[in-house]
Design an enzyme around this catalytic site. Structure first.
Site, mmCIF file in Angstrom:
data_model
loop_
_atom_site.group_PDB
_atom_site.id
_atom_site.type_symbol
_atom_site.label_atom_id
_atom_site.label_comp_id
_atom_site.label_asym_id
_atom_site.label_seq_id
_atom_site.Cartn_x
_atom_site.Cartn_y
_atom_site.Cartn_z
ATOM 1 C CB SER A 148 -1.026 0.057 1.056
ATOM 2 O OG SER A 148 -2.012 0.940 0.962
ATOM 3 C CG ASP A 299 -2.979 3.660 -1.908
ATOM 4 O OD1 ASP A 299 -3.558 3.434 -2.992
ATOM 5 O OD2 ASP A 299 -2.876 2.944 -1.050
ATOM 6 C CG ASP A 301 -2.424 -0.993 -3.067
ATOM 7 O OD1 ASP A 301 -2.715 0.286 -2.542
ATOM 8 O OD2 ASP A 301 -3.461 -1.825 -2.377
ATOM 9 C CG ASP A 303 -5.853 0.127 -1.336
ATOM 10 O OD1 ASP A 303 -5.157 1.335 -1.476
ATOM 11 O OD2 ASP A 303 -5.867 -0.736 -0.716
#
Length: 570
Positions: A148, A299, A301, A303
């Site tokens: 993340s 961010d 990734d 999400d």
């Protein structure tokens, strides 16, 4: 684990089944006998709120091919025991981080070595696409290699189940117990290429189509009038968000070119976290240069979503996660066909703004509240199939639109944020003005998150002791206000001091304490499940009679928050 046990643990990594490179690095750590050595071997890396995250390197408390291989071997065996006589299928995605692609291949090899069919993305892709693919391909499980928004030295391993949501009880404990029973020599790394299938751009396209179907809800407005600045912060969202926005009709889109190149070093930011204003600094500067309406940042990734908009003075301000969630939920409820929905509900978490309950009452829908982490919102959908999920979010910049994805989804949320602003602009307003109108209607909420970083073995102990102290010495007053309710999610108790009454909390146990004050303030304390931090979530409220008075009320509420933090010596 004492020093002797740590040394014994490390020495087991200096022989088979470990490879030559791992053995060499382990011997160097043993020889150094420093803090890095101690922290690499003093425990096994644990699963937290968002799966397993850790620093990359050799050792049982590090992310490497062996710790992830052991996870995957255990998961493979659990899947084979659970789904007997089925051709088991899993999907695997990875982000921009160092070693993510290589570790994804390791995971694919272990699954395929165990006779499991693997759908593997050939290049980096957003986490919500993995959740979508698990459902679209009728997979039994899914894996994302990501940490993340953690620093560059981290990587991680998130596990998804059949519904596209992250692993929750009862599967999580059973799988973790099985993993713990394995030895590193039990890992089968000998992959079967015939069982590894690379996914194609068509799989991306299906997601984009469904994302637009879920998020394009503003009706017949001129989307080309909205000027957008977008940054992927060197992460995966560059592969989907620009295309999704353009297909939806948002043609005036400006990408921060310096941050568009995927790079696990995240060279242009201190932290690739859209919660931090610094991370969106370049995007805001570009927005000011070209007079953009809105800034969107994600961010690594993809999400989490950060949104900056123009305030009443024309200044670009970053909305916090609670504000974004409130504005988007209200817009989603406003545009949804609630009359034809079956027992509609929205989702939130115990540390997010209480204002979600005000919205639910206003629109006459249910607001379900779960523990921190989007896996609990996904579980709400899974546990209540007879109800229609509208949308939901959490304070940490995550949002989910509908249930076609079962994790926080910055792709569709970015589209929703732009739809919301385009609709406001078409009606001579802005997202900021619409948010302030909600404060006038429901009361002005102000939230703040304070995270205390406590690294290493000593830091973990310090965090543990802070929670013990709060439980053993529960404050009677905070900032001059009586503490009237204490919720202890580790003990599953809700103590109402006014009524002298104790109730049982009907959610899984978690290391969280929440204090409610007489004036309606709420303070939550919670150790992070994925980072070496303890987090304090503060929510305060005051009436707002007119939008023009917002700055004065905001200042008053910030002073109240400062007083609360002072009482906690923060």
């Amino acid at each position: 684990m004492d020093k002797e046990a740590i040394l014994k643990n490390a020495q087991s990594w200096t022989k088979a089944p470990f490879d030559t490179d791992t053995i060499t690095k382990t011997l160097a750590l043993i020889s150094a006998n420093n803090a890095d050595f101690q922290e690499s071997f003093y425990k096994d890396l644990e699963f937290g709120t968002g799966g397993m995250r850790g620093i990359m390197g050799v050792g049982t408390n590090r992310i490497n091919k062996y710790t992830l291989g052991k996870n995957t071997q255990g998961l493979s065996q659990y899947l084979k025991e659970t789904f007997k006589d089925e051709q088991i299928k899993v999907a695997i995605a990875f982000d921009c981080r160092h070693n993510s692609k290589e570790l994804a291949q390791v995971v694919a090899d272990v699954f395929s070595a165990n006779g499991i069919h693997v759908y593997l993305f050939e290049d980096l892709r957003p986490t919500p696409l993995l959740s979508y693919t698990v459902k679209a391909k009728d997979c039994h499980a899914g894996i994302v290699l990501t940490a993340s928004h953690n620093p560059p030295e981290y990587n991680g391993y998130k596990v998804y189940w059949q519904d596209g949501g992250q692993l929750v009880p009862p599967q999580d404990k059973a799988i973790l117990d099985l993993i713990a029973s394995l030895h590193f020599e039990d890992i089968n790394f000998n992959g079967n290429p015939d069982l590894i299938e690379l996914l194609t751009p068509e799989d991306d396209n299906a997601f984009i189509v469904d994302s637009i179907k879920a998020g394009k809800i503003a009706g017949d407005v001129d989307r080309s009038r909205l000027k957008i600045v977008f940054t992927s912060l060197h992460g995966t969202s560059i592969t989907l968000i620009p295309e999704t926005l353009k297909r939806a009709g948002f043609t005036d889109l400006h990408v921060v070119k310096e941050q568009a190149i995927p790079d696990g070093n995240f060279p242009t930011v201190v932290s690739p976290n859209p919660e931090e204003p610094e991370a969106l600094k370049m995007a805001v500067e570009l927005a000011d240069k070209i007079h953009a309406d809105i800034v969107i940042g994600t961010d690594p990734d993809s999400d989490r979503l950060g949104v900056a908009v123009r305030d009443n003075d024309g200044k670009m301000v970053l909305l916090n996660g609670n504000q974004t969630m409130i504005a988007m939920t209200d817009f989603l409820l406003q545009q949804s066909d609630l009359k034809n929905a079956t027992q509609p509900f929205i989702g939130s978490t115990i540390v997010s703004t209480p204002m979600m309950h005000d919205l639910a009452m206003d629109y006459q829908v249910e607001c379900k509240e779960g523990l921190t982490g989007f896996k609990w919102i996904a579980k709400m959908i899974k546990d209540h199939p007879q109800q229609d999920f509208i949308g939901g979010g959490e304070e940490s910049f995550g949002y989910m639109v509908g249930d076609f994805v079962r994790d926080k989804d910055a792709v569709t949320a970015a589209l929703l944020a732009c739809e919301m602003y385009a609709y406001a602009k078409a009606n001579s307003s802005t997202t900021y003005q619409e948010l302030l109108k909600l404060y006038v209607k429901h009361g002005c909420y102000q939230e703040r998150l304070v995270s205390l970083v406590k690294k290493g073995i000593s830091g973990a102990q310090e965090i543990k002791q802070m929670m013990i102290d709060l439980r053993e010495n529960t404050p009677k007053q905070i900032a001059g206000q009586d503490v009237i309710i204490v919720e202890d999610y580790a003990a599953s108790t809700r103590v109402n001091k006014d009524l002298n009454k104790t109730e049982t909390l009907e959610v899984p146990k978690s290391n969280v304490l929440i204090f409610y004050l007489a004036d309606g303030s709420k303070i939550a304390a919670r150790p992070s499940g994925t980072e070496p931090k303890i987090k304090f979530y503060i929510s305060v409220k005051a009436p707002l009679d007119d939008v023009a008075n917002y700055p004065a009320v905001q200042e008053q509420l910030n002073k109240k928050i400062n007083g609360i933090l002072a009482d906690f010596d923060i």
